[in-house]
Design a protein around this motif. Sequence first.
Motif, PDB file in Angstrom:
ATOM      1  N   GLU A   8     -54.300  -5.011 -11.682  1.00  0.00           N
ATOM      2  CA  GLU A   8     -54.422  -3.565 -11.655  1.00  0.00           C
ATOM      3  C   GLU A   8     -55.851  -3.177 -12.043  1.00  0.00           C
ATOM      4  O   GLU A   8     -56.425  -3.711 -12.995  1.00  0.00           O
ATOM      5  N   GLY A   9     -56.435  -2.246 -11.283  1.00  0.00           N
ATOM      6  CA  GLY A   9     -57.812  -1.836 -11.520  1.00  0.00           C
ATOM      7  C   GLY A   9     -58.829  -2.597 -10.698  1.00  0.00           C
ATOM      8  O   GLY A   9     -60.011  -2.242 -10.685  1.00  0.00           O
ATOM      9  N   ASP A  10     -58.401  -3.662 -10.003  1.00  0.00           N
ATOM     10  CA  ASP A  10     -59.316  -4.394  -9.124  1.00  0.00           C
ATOM     11  C   ASP A  10     -59.522  -3.612  -7.825  1.00  0.00           C
ATOM     12  O   ASP A  10     -58.596  -2.994  -7.298  1.00  0.00           O
ATOM     13  N   ILE A  11     -60.733  -3.666  -7.318  1.00  0.00           N
ATOM     14  CA  ILE A  11     -61.036  -3.147  -5.986  1.00  0.00           C
ATOM     15  C   ILE A  11     -61.941  -4.167  -5.305  1.00  0.00           C
ATOM     16  O   ILE A  11     -62.943  -4.599  -5.875  1.00  0.00           O
ATOM     17  N   PHE A  12     -61.572  -4.549  -4.106  1.00  0.00           N
ATOM     18  CA  PHE A  12     -62.291  -5.575  -3.353  1.00  0.00           C
ATOM     19  C   PHE A  12     -63.139  -4.922  -2.260  1.00  0.00           C
ATOM     20  O   PHE A  12     -62.782  -3.874  -1.714  1.00  0.00           O
ATOM     21  N   VAL A  13     -64.232  -5.570  -1.922  1.00  0.00           N
ATOM     22  CA  VAL A  13     -65.076  -5.112  -0.828  1.00  0.00           C
ATOM     23  C   VAL A  13     -65.574  -6.332  -0.060  1.00  0.00           C
ATOM     24  O   VAL A  13     -65.779  -7.404  -0.650  1.00  0.00           O
ATOM     25  N   TRP A  14     -65.761  -6.166   1.239  1.00  0.00           N
ATOM     26  CA  TRP A  14     -66.314  -7.241   2.069  1.00  0.00           C
ATOM     27  C   TRP A  14     -66.738  -6.666   3.410  1.00  0.00           C
ATOM     28  O   TRP A  14     -66.367  -5.549   3.778  1.00  0.00           O
ATOM     29  N   ASN A  15     -67.536  -7.452   4.143  1.00  0.00           N
ATOM     30  CA  ASN A  15     -67.910  -7.036   5.496  1.00  0.00           C
ATOM     31  C   ASN A  15     -68.116  -8.210   6.449  1.00  0.00           C
ATOM     32  O   ASN A  15     -68.480  -7.990   7.605  1.00  0.00           O
ATOM     33  N   ASP A  16     -67.917  -9.430   6.004  1.00  0.00           N
ATOM     34  CA  ASP A  16     -68.179 -10.610   6.830  1.00  0.00           C
ATOM     35  C   ASP A  16     -66.965 -10.917   7.702  1.00  0.00           C
ATOM     36  O   ASP A  16     -65.911 -11.304   7.195  1.00  0.00           O
ATOM     37  N   PRO A  17     -67.074 -10.765   9.032  1.00  0.00           N
ATOM     38  CA  PRO A  17     -65.931 -11.035   9.899  1.00  0.00           C
ATOM     39  C   PRO A  17     -65.396 -12.463   9.778  1.00  0.00           C
ATOM     40  O   PRO A  17     -64.187 -12.680   9.823  1.00  0.00           O
ATOM     41  N   TYR A  18     -66.302 -13.427   9.627  1.00  0.00           N
ATOM     42  CA  TYR A  18     -65.859 -14.816   9.580  1.00  0.00           C
ATOM     43  C   TYR A  18     -65.184 -15.160   8.246  1.00  0.00           C
ATOM     44  O   TYR A  18     -64.376 -16.087   8.184  1.00  0.00           O
ATOM     45  N   ALA A  19     -65.504 -14.428   7.180  1.00  0.00           N
ATOM     46  CA  ALA A  19     -64.926 -14.713   5.866  1.00  0.00           C
ATOM     47  C   ALA A  19     -63.556 -14.074   5.675  1.00  0.00           C
ATOM     48  O   ALA A  19     -62.886 -14.344   4.686  1.00  0.00           O
ATOM     49  N   CYS A  20     -63.146 -13.231   6.632  1.00  0.00           N
ATOM     50  CA  CYS A  20     -61.827 -12.591   6.505  1.00  0.00           C
ATOM     51  C   CYS A  20     -61.027 -12.752   7.791  1.00  0.00           C
ATOM     52  O   CYS A  20     -60.181 -11.923   8.118  1.00  0.00           O
ATOM     53  N   LYS A  21     -61.308 -13.831   8.522  1.00  0.00           N
ATOM     54  CA  LYS A  21     -60.553 -14.199   9.719  1.00  0.00           C
ATOM     55  C   LYS A  21     -60.557 -13.103  10.787  1.00  0.00           C
ATOM     56  O   LYS A  21     -59.567 -12.881  11.475  1.00  0.00           O
ATOM     57  N   GLY A  22     -61.685 -12.405  10.905  1.00  0.00           N
ATOM     58  CA  GLY A  22     -61.805 -11.416  11.972  1.00  0.00           C
ATOM     59  C   GLY A  22     -61.063 -10.128  11.708  1.00  0.00           C
ATOM     60  O   GLY A  22     -60.828  -9.351  12.642  1.00  0.00           O
ATOM     61  N   SER A  23     -60.682  -9.874  10.448  1.00  0.00           N
ATOM     62  CA  SER A  23     -59.961  -8.633  10.167  1.00  0.00           C
ATOM     63  C   SER A  23     -60.843  -7.408  10.384  1.00  0.00           C
ATOM     64  O   SER A  23     -60.358  -6.341  10.731  1.00  0.00           O
ATOM     65  N   ILE A  24     -62.126  -7.532  10.123  1.00  0.00           N
ATOM     66  CA  ILE A  24     -63.107  -6.579  10.627  1.00  0.00           C
ATOM     67  C   ILE A  24     -64.050  -7.371  11.519  1.00  0.00           C
ATOM     68  O   ILE A  24     -64.165  -8.584  11.391  1.00  0.00           O
ATOM     69  N   SER A  25     -64.733  -6.691  12.431  1.00  0.00           N
ATOM     70  CA  SER A  25     -65.310  -7.457  13.526  1.00  0.00           C
ATOM     71  C   SER A  25     -66.823  -7.403  13.654  1.00  0.00           C
ATOM     72  O   SER A  25     -67.374  -8.019  14.555  1.00  0.00           O
ATOM     73  N   HIS A  26     -67.527  -6.662  12.765  1.00  0.00           N
ATOM     74  CA  HIS A  26     -68.986  -6.819  12.702  1.00  0.00           C
ATOM     75  C   HIS A  26     -69.458  -6.366  11.324  1.00  0.00           C
ATOM     76  O   HIS A  26     -68.734  -5.720  10.566  1.00  0.00           O
ATOM     77  N   ASN A  27     -70.695  -6.737  10.993  1.00  0.00           N
ATOM     78  CA  ASN A  27     -71.190  -6.568   9.625  1.00  0.00           C
ATOM     79  C   ASN A  27     -71.310  -5.114   9.183  1.00  0.00           C
ATOM     80  O   ASN A  27     -71.327  -4.830   7.982  1.00  0.00           O
ATOM     81  N   ASN A  28     -71.413  -4.186  10.124  1.00  0.00           N
ATOM     82  CA  ASN A  28     -71.557  -2.778   9.750  1.00  0.00           C
ATOM     83  C   ASN A  28     -70.299  -2.196   9.115  1.00  0.00           C
ATOM     84  O   ASN A  28     -70.364  -1.176   8.432  1.00  0.00           O
ATOM     85  N   ASP A  29     -69.154  -2.809   9.351  1.00  0.00           N
ATOM     86  CA  ASP A  29     -67.913  -2.287   8.780  1.00  0.00           C
ATOM     87  C   ASP A  29     -67.729  -2.827   7.364  1.00  0.00           C
ATOM     88  O   ASP A  29     -67.515  -4.026   7.172  1.00  0.00           O
ATOM     89  N   TRP A  30     -67.822  -1.945   6.380  1.00  0.00           N
ATOM     90  CA  TRP A  30     -67.542  -2.308   4.994  1.00  0.00           C
ATOM     91  C   TRP A  30     -66.094  -1.947   4.693  1.00  0.00           C
ATOM     92  O   TRP A  30     -65.669  -0.811   4.944  1.00  0.00           O
TER      93      TRP A  30
END
Length: 591
Positions: free
Chosen positions: A76-98
């Motif tokens: 509780e209280g954790d918040i995650f951030v990422w933008n690397d498509p390869y590090a999250c199995k393509g869940s987002i698809s380019h570096n501009n998406d945070w």
Amino acid sequence: MSTTVDPITLDLIENALVNARSEMDSVVVRVALSPVIREQHDAFPMVCNPAGQMIVGQFGSYIPAIVEQYGDNIHEGDIFVWNDPYACKGSISHNNDWCVMLPIYHEGVHVGFSSMFGHMVDVGGKVPGSMPSDSRTIWEEGLRVPPVKIFEKGQMNEGVLAIMLNNSRTPDMNRADLMALIAGCRTAAKRVNEVCDRFGRDTYLAACDKLLDRTREAMRVLIRNYIPEEAVSFTDYVDDDGLGNGPFKMHLSIYRRGDIAVFDWTGTDDQAEGPINFHIHEGLCKLFFGVYMIMAFDPKIMFNEGFYDLFEIVLPEGSLLNPRFPAALSNRLNTHTRFFDCQAGALGQRAPHLSMAAGYGTSPHFIFTGKDSNGKYFQLMELLFGGVPGRPLGDGFDGHAWWPLFSATPIEYIENYYPVMVESYRPVRDAGGAGLHRGGAGIEKIYRVLEAGSISIHDDRETVPPWGINGGLHGGTSSKWLQRAGSETRERIASKLDNLHVEPGDKIIFITAGSGGWGDPLDRPVAAVERDVADDLVSVERAEQDYGVVFGPGKTLDEPASVTLREARKKERGEPAPFDFGFIPGVHAAE
């Protein structure tokens, strides 16, 4: 003993979650600074159950891939951030998406996740805007952040934030936009807690399960009704990859095995050298197919991930849709939107009355950077729109976004904050494919720059037209032009380019593609053609050529001549073709 949920309570909880998702959008718009998120709404929220399945949202869940990495180290209280498509199995698809993810707790018990991602104006890399048209690897496309905690048990990790902002040309905008995404996720967490307080935590969790089950059963019926056991296939093309290679084939086969719908991309071209590769997550692929089937066949169905086990996806490794690291990804939207066109073309073969034609086929964007008269750096990025295809219910939209909640950046906003004048903004005549239901027109937008700087442009469907369906004709293609200050000559420029130097007074003419028509244009009501001609959406010449509608001097309708011409055209032509692809260079032989 399982908790029961009566139908009224289920509807109340469903609508509470839908409203929470909308409130996430509203909060983000109020907090964000960039025109891309604040004005154009390029951000996507969702609320998930404890397993990470999306209950409400738009882009589908990537949560399990993150939970898998952190295991029990989520609090509780954790918040995650990422933008690397390869590090999250393509869940987002380019570096501009945070992307931001927040675990939701009710009285110390984990009850789900809220999450949101949005397009940042700039994340570093070799060009302003971080979407180079000529990149060959993802290393050239800006900072890559794997899933990390930006808040841990309520405390901000200032180091993570500093690294992310230090690698952007627009740190102030990025910080505001990131905090907007976090605020949106916190808003959803608050609303979920209120629902748990009102109805009870067990009832809320049971309702989430029921909402998934209800969507699953509805999708099972759609699969049985509209997906054939015998495979249907369709092929469409992306123009090029920005490096002179192309066109690139995308090939889709769809068939049913019992209650399971199989979507097989075997036959799609290998990954591109340039940045049009789309590293798509299997779950995201399922989501795109699901949302298309719901919108085309039964829009009343609630959109969530309950149907995922009814879909089987084949994504050949090393292909345009499953590239190997470190393939470039920054301009994957050219491939992304062609994904939708392939779906429509395949499904439309067995249910043509419910399908639609092809659209403008990407997410065109215009970037202008430089220093203003005060020496301050500026970076304008604007997403442009095109023709949305003709469809069973009527004409396509002119100059509209693919994404339902997107909107155009107000011209007043652009001219107030950036050294640019927008001299013209209008639909393109004859760009919408002719049909019983006309395809939407592309737009022409003329920018006049007021300061020296550089422009970057990314678009597609310059050489591969958007096809028509059920007798409808293909739509118009895109083009880009540069007119130097003091010159009356327009110079054609590429649809994918970076850092073209411009001087004060130079004009950029940005023309997006139209879309394909739906149904036989010779059956379109004459009054509708007359209205299109009056609105300058269709020329007198094309009205006669494509629709068989004749106009005399002063654009006066000649109804008897039109009736005669239409009858003669139908007799000469016979049954219209199911698809009209136009001429595709590199695919069709020149006539």
